[in-house]
Design a protein around this motif. Structure first.
Motif, PDB file in Angstrom:
ATOM      1  N   LEU A   1       0.819  -1.216   0.000  1.00 28.22           N
ATOM      2  CA  LEU A   1       0.000   0.000   0.000  1.00 28.22           C
ATOM      3  C   LEU A   1       0.855   1.269   0.000  1.00 28.22           C
ATOM      4  CD1 LEU A   1      -2.862  -0.973   2.512  1.00 28.22           C
ATOM      5  CD2 LEU A   1      -2.936  -1.011   0.025  1.00 28.22           C
ATOM      6  N   GLU A   2       2.140   1.100   0.276  1.00 25.38           N
ATOM      7  CA  GLU A   2       3.086   2.223   0.203  1.00 25.38           C
ATOM      8  C   GLU A   2       2.731   3.421   1.070  1.00 25.38           C
ATOM      9  OE1 GLU A   2       3.759   3.073  -3.913  1.00 25.38           O
ATOM     10  OE2 GLU A   2       4.937   1.264  -4.214  1.00 25.38           O
ATOM     11  N   THR A   3       2.282   3.169   2.270  1.00 23.64           N
ATOM     12  CA  THR A   3       2.176   4.246   3.252  1.00 23.64           C
ATOM     13  C   THR A   3       3.314   4.013   4.251  1.00 23.64           C
ATOM     14  OG1 THR A   3       0.867   3.048   4.888  1.00 23.64           O
ATOM     15  CG2 THR A   3      -0.330   4.079   3.067  1.00 23.64           C
ATOM     16  N   ASN A   4       3.488   4.917   5.187  1.00 18.12           N
ATOM     17  CA  ASN A   4       4.531   4.677   6.197  1.00 18.12           C
ATOM     18  C   ASN A   4       3.958   4.121   7.504  1.00 18.12           C
ATOM     19  OD1 ASN A   4       3.343   6.957   7.140  1.00 18.12           O
ATOM     20  ND2 ASN A   4       5.217   8.163   7.349  1.00 18.12           N
ATOM     21  N   LEU A   5       2.789   3.475   7.405  1.00 15.84           N
ATOM     22  CA  LEU A   5       2.190   2.851   8.591  1.00 15.84           C
ATOM     23  C   LEU A   5       3.150   1.817   9.199  1.00 15.84           C
ATOM     24  CD1 LEU A   5      -0.282   2.282  10.465  1.00 15.84           C
ATOM     25  CD2 LEU A   5      -1.021   0.585   8.785  1.00 15.84           C
ATOM     26  N   GLU A   6       3.693   0.963   8.354  1.00 18.01           N
ATOM     27  CA  GLU A   6       4.594  -0.078   8.858  1.00 18.01           C
ATOM     28  C   GLU A   6       5.865   0.543   9.447  1.00 18.01           C
ATOM     29  OE1 GLU A   6       2.988  -0.348   5.962  1.00 18.01           O
ATOM     30  OE2 GLU A   6       1.718  -2.095   6.317  1.00 18.01           O
ATOM     31  N   GLU A   7       6.323   1.623   8.834  1.00 16.35           N
ATOM     32  CA  GLU A   7       7.498   2.311   9.386  1.00 16.35           C
ATOM     33  C   GLU A   7       7.206   2.793  10.808  1.00 16.35           C
ATOM     34  OE1 GLU A   7       9.234   5.497   6.862  1.00 16.35           O
ATOM     35  OE2 GLU A   7       9.489   6.583   8.757  1.00 16.35           O
ATOM     36  N   SER A   8       6.003   3.329  11.004  1.00 16.53           N
ATOM     37  CA  SER A   8       5.661   3.831  12.347  1.00 16.53           C
ATOM     38  C   SER A   8       5.513   2.676  13.342  1.00 16.53           C
ATOM     39  CB  SER A   8       4.408   4.700  12.306  1.00 16.53           C
ATOM     40  OG  SER A   8       3.241   3.910  12.217  1.00 16.53           O
ATOM     41  N   MET A   9       5.032   1.517  12.854  1.00 16.95           N
ATOM     42  CA  MET A   9       4.958   0.335  13.731  1.00 16.95           C
ATOM     43  C   MET A   9       6.376  -0.092  14.137  1.00 16.95           C
ATOM     44  SD  MET A   9       2.092  -1.729  11.464  1.00 16.95           S
ATOM     45  CE  MET A   9       1.860  -3.217  12.465  1.00 16.95           C
ATOM     46  N   ARG A  10       7.272  -0.128  13.154  1.00 14.86           N
ATOM     47  CA  ARG A  10       8.657  -0.542  13.454  1.00 14.86           C
ATOM     48  C   ARG A  10       9.360   0.483  14.352  1.00 14.86           C
ATOM     49  NH1 ARG A  10       8.615  -2.223   7.808  1.00 14.86           N
ATOM     50  NH2 ARG A  10       9.513  -0.210   7.253  1.00 14.86           N
ATOM     51  N   TYR A  11       9.027   1.760  14.157  1.00 14.57           N
ATOM     52  CA  TYR A  11       9.655   2.810  14.970  1.00 14.57           C
ATOM     53  C   TYR A  11       9.476   2.521  16.464  1.00 14.57           C
ATOM     54  CZ  TYR A  11      10.493   7.383  17.101  1.00 14.57           C
ATOM     55  OH  TYR A  11      10.967   8.393  17.905  1.00 14.57           O
ATOM     56  N   SER A  12       8.237   2.183  16.828  1.00 13.41           N
ATOM     57  CA  SER A  12       7.993   1.933  18.261  1.00 13.41           C
ATOM     58  C   SER A  12       8.528   0.574  18.697  1.00 13.41           C
ATOM     59  CB  SER A  12       6.500   2.050  18.574  1.00 13.41           C
ATOM     60  OG  SER A  12       6.105   3.412  18.497  1.00 13.41           O
ATOM     61  N   LEU A  13       8.519  -0.391  17.803  1.00 14.96           N
ATOM     62  CA  LEU A  13       9.109  -1.693  18.157  1.00 14.96           C
ATOM     63  C   LEU A  13      10.605  -1.535  18.404  1.00 14.96           C
ATOM     64  CD1 LEU A  13       7.371  -4.141  15.640  1.00 14.96           C
ATOM     65  CD2 LEU A  13       7.044  -4.067  18.123  1.00 14.96           C
ATOM     66  N   GLU A  14      11.213  -0.636  17.618  1.00 18.45           N
ATOM     67  CA  GLU A  14      12.658  -0.419  17.706  1.00 18.45           C
ATOM     68  C   GLU A  14      13.038   0.371  18.962  1.00 18.45           C
ATOM     69  OE1 GLU A  14      13.798   1.156  13.971  1.00 18.45           O
ATOM     70  OE2 GLU A  14      15.804   0.278  14.057  1.00 18.45           O
ATOM     71  N   ALA A  15      12.089   1.155  19.455  1.00 16.87           N
ATOM     72  CA  ALA A  15      12.365   2.001  20.609  1.00 16.87           C
ATOM     73  C   ALA A  15      12.310   1.213  21.914  1.00 16.87           C
ATOM     74  CB  ALA A  15      11.351   3.147  20.647  1.00 16.87           C
ATOM     75  N   GLY A  16      12.192  -0.092  21.790  1.00 11.57           N
ATOM     76  CA  GLY A  16      11.958  -0.945  22.951  1.00 11.57           C
ATOM     77  C   GLY A  16      13.118  -0.974  23.926  1.00 11.57           C
ATOM     78  N   GLY A  17      12.829  -1.417  25.128  1.00 10.85           N
ATOM     79  CA  GLY A  17      13.813  -1.433  26.187  1.00 10.85           C
ATOM     80  C   GLY A  17      14.443  -2.787  26.375  1.00 10.85           C
ATOM     81  N   LYS A  18      14.231  -3.365  27.548  1.00 15.41           N
ATOM     82  CA  LYS A  18      14.958  -4.571  27.937  1.00 15.41           C
ATOM     83  C   LYS A  18      14.287  -5.857  27.454  1.00 15.41           C
ATOM     84  CE  LYS A  18      14.789  -2.943  32.240  1.00 15.41           C
ATOM     85  NZ  LYS A  18      14.419  -1.525  32.237  1.00 15.41           N
ATOM     86  N   ARG A  19      13.118  -5.722  26.828  1.00 20.12           N
ATOM     87  CA  ARG A  19      12.405  -6.904  26.296  1.00 20.12           C
ATOM     88  C   ARG A  19      12.162  -7.938  27.394  1.00 20.12           C
ATOM     89  NH1 ARG A  19      11.096  -4.111  21.857  1.00 20.12           N
ATOM     90  NH2 ARG A  19      12.809  -3.773  20.428  1.00 20.12           N
ATOM     91  N   ILE A  20      11.826  -7.449  28.595  1.00 26.55           N
ATOM     92  CA  ILE A  20      11.696  -8.393  29.706  1.00 26.55           C
ATOM     93  C   ILE A  20      10.577  -9.406  29.497  1.00 26.55           C
ATOM     94  CG2 ILE A  20      12.760  -7.044  31.551  1.00 26.55           C
ATOM     95  CD1 ILE A  20       9.952  -6.111  32.333  1.00 26.55           C
ATOM     96  N   ARG A  21       9.499  -9.004  28.821  1.00 29.52           N
ATOM     97  CA  ARG A  21       8.384  -9.947  28.647  1.00 29.52           C
ATOM     98  C   ARG A  21       8.758 -11.121  27.730  1.00 29.52           C
ATOM     99  NH1 ARG A  21       7.469  -5.122  29.399  1.00 29.52           N
ATOM    100  NH2 ARG A  21       6.055  -4.353  31.017  1.00 29.52           N
ATOM    101  N   PRO A  22       9.235 -10.827  26.503  1.00 24.11           N
ATOM    102  CA  PRO A  22       9.630 -11.976  25.672  1.00 24.11           C
ATOM    103  C   PRO A  22      10.781 -12.778  26.272  1.00 24.11           C
ATOM    104  CG  PRO A  22      10.171  -9.871  24.598  1.00 24.11           C
ATOM    105  CD  PRO A  22       9.295  -9.559  25.754  1.00 24.11           C
ATOM    106  N   VAL A  23      11.734 -12.116  26.926  1.00 20.19           N
ATOM    107  CA  VAL A  23      12.852 -12.847  27.534  1.00 20.19           C
ATOM    108  C   VAL A  23      12.336 -13.780  28.636  1.00 20.19           C
ATOM    109  CG1 VAL A  23      14.888 -12.595  29.030  1.00 20.19           C
ATOM    110  CG2 VAL A  23      14.680 -11.193  26.955  1.00 20.19           C
TER     111      VAL A  23
END
Lengths: 291, 291
Positions: free
Chosen positions: A21-43
């Protein structure tokens, strides 16, 4: 554990490719995923899975671990919106809506929540029965009776005097539910004995309380540089915390109590011949953290 | 069909009981569920299921039908927010955020989306394999590659000249994806032959286009009283529509074309000895509606 965190970081970004669809929706999703911290939940999910399966192979848990981090991330994006906490920064980075605008941040959050269920439903490494149980547990933990319910009660309690019981209720749902999910997802995938399941459920409750009580203490006595945010914001925002309700001494006693209880659970797991070293490490990390 | 709509209305409200947390979050969720219109998505799912299973018993589809309406409802709540379309009224009733405030409307939407997946995952009338396929299809249809993606592209296209191809893409995702899900969910539950599945998928695509093209025509030539909203709002908001891109005549021709194609699909289903009377009725309803 660093290697695991790096892998989680990589997989999170890979799981949201740009769409035709060529919008930056996915970019904004990745932006916040990338801003993550210690990933304590998945770890926490992966380390519990490794302990229960007595194996270093965590293939059966990784999709669910990513899904869990997506739910956590969506909740942060929505929490930061002007209609909620109105925060411009999180972990030193501009919040999603400050970069992409409010409507896109709203939709990016919606899309991450939706994607979480897609990830679990398409996880070919576990059977349909297990996947559907994970969808049930995650939607329960993050829904109106779980995380969102706790968040609602928290927002409504601002500027109000609440009881310790209500505060415990808020934290059990708002932050505890996803931490408990992390551990119970591993239990769902490996299916140990009922005794072991119950021990881990107990452990997860104490761990959630350790996390939250420590959070409240750090907000008063933490180091601003290490926290990456000003201390005293809870008091400023008239938030009810363990410190405001119990005072520092009793709060620290309560923290120590839950650490002891968590360690007792792990001791019993060791007696059942599980290697609890990573969960011990995580318990101490929650307890000793300075940010 | 009225009896079915009444049952859907009742079950939607029953599926969100008040929580022990004693906030009005659930009330706000029910408020928007109650403000619903013709319930075309759940009705479409149930009528397709009845046709395919050649039975009046639709127990196996009802939870998924409710889940679908919840996803639709959450998307309306979020669309109406000030950060998106900023609407005060929907179908003559105040929008969720005008009654409950912005942050609660945001969370009520989040909670309805989450609840949708919970409903499917706990549906004891269908097996785990079917449930997990439904979770996959619904998260696909409503996620960043489906409804949310289309919504994003639509928002970005406001005040811009777009091609007919882009417009079709927007509608295929924004409104078409959930309508297609309604039909493909019934296919997933009943599992007819591949030929029948393909016919119904085709039919759902045409039905989605009929719905959207009619919507665009009504916005220009509709009756304000019947619509319950002012006509001409698309033009005022510089929205791209079939009418603005093709003009009235070609838009009506296009509408007729898709109605004919939809009817052809139904004809082939009749040849395969399915009773298509309810789907014919729904096609005409989409085609002839005046609001």
């Amino acid at each position: 554990m660093n290697k695991l965190v790096n892998q989680i970081n990589d997989l999170l970004l890979q799981s949201i490719p740009s769409s035709p669809l060529e919008t930056n929706l996915e970019e904004s999703m990745r932006y916040s995923l990338e801003a993550g911290g210690k990933r304590i939940r998945p770890v926490l999910l992966i380390e519990t899975l490794k302990m229960l399966s007595k194996s270093d192979n965590y293939e059966k848990g990784i999709q669910t671990a990513l899904a869990l981090e997506m739910v956590h991330t969506y909740s942060l994006i929505h929490d930061d919106l002007p209609a909620m906490d109105n925060d411009d920064y999180r972990r030193g980075k501009l919040t999603n809506h400050k970069v992409y605008g409010e409507w896109k941040a709203l939709l990016a959050g919606d899309a991450l929540l939706t994607k979480a269920f897609h990830l679990i439903s398409t996880d070919g490494s576990i059977d349909a029965q297990t996947r559907i149980k994970l969808v049930e547990l995650l939607s329960d933990a993050s829904g109106h009776l779980g995380m969102i319910g706790g968040q609602t009660l928290d927002m409504e309690s601002e500027n109000q005097n609440i009881s310790l019981e209500t505060l415990q209720h808020i934290h059990k749902e708002k932050t505890g539910a996803l931490l408990t999910f992390a551990i119970m997802a591993a239990v769902t995938i490996v299916q140990p004995s009922d005794d072991v399941s119950e021990l881990l459920e107990d452990y997860s409750q104490h761990l959630g309380l350790i996390f939250q009580i420590k959070d409240d203490l750090l907000d008063v006595y933490g180091d601003e540089d290490k926290l990456g945010k000003p201390v005293g914001s809870d008091e400023k925002n008239h938030k009810n915390t363990y410190v405001t309700l119990l005072g520092q001494d009793k709060t620290e006693q309560k923290l120590d109590y839950h650490v002891k209880q968590a360690e007792k659970c792990l001791e019993k797991l060791r007696e059942a011949s599980y290697d609890t070293s990573q969960l011990e490490y995580l318990t101490q990390l929650f307890y000793q953290r300075d940010h």
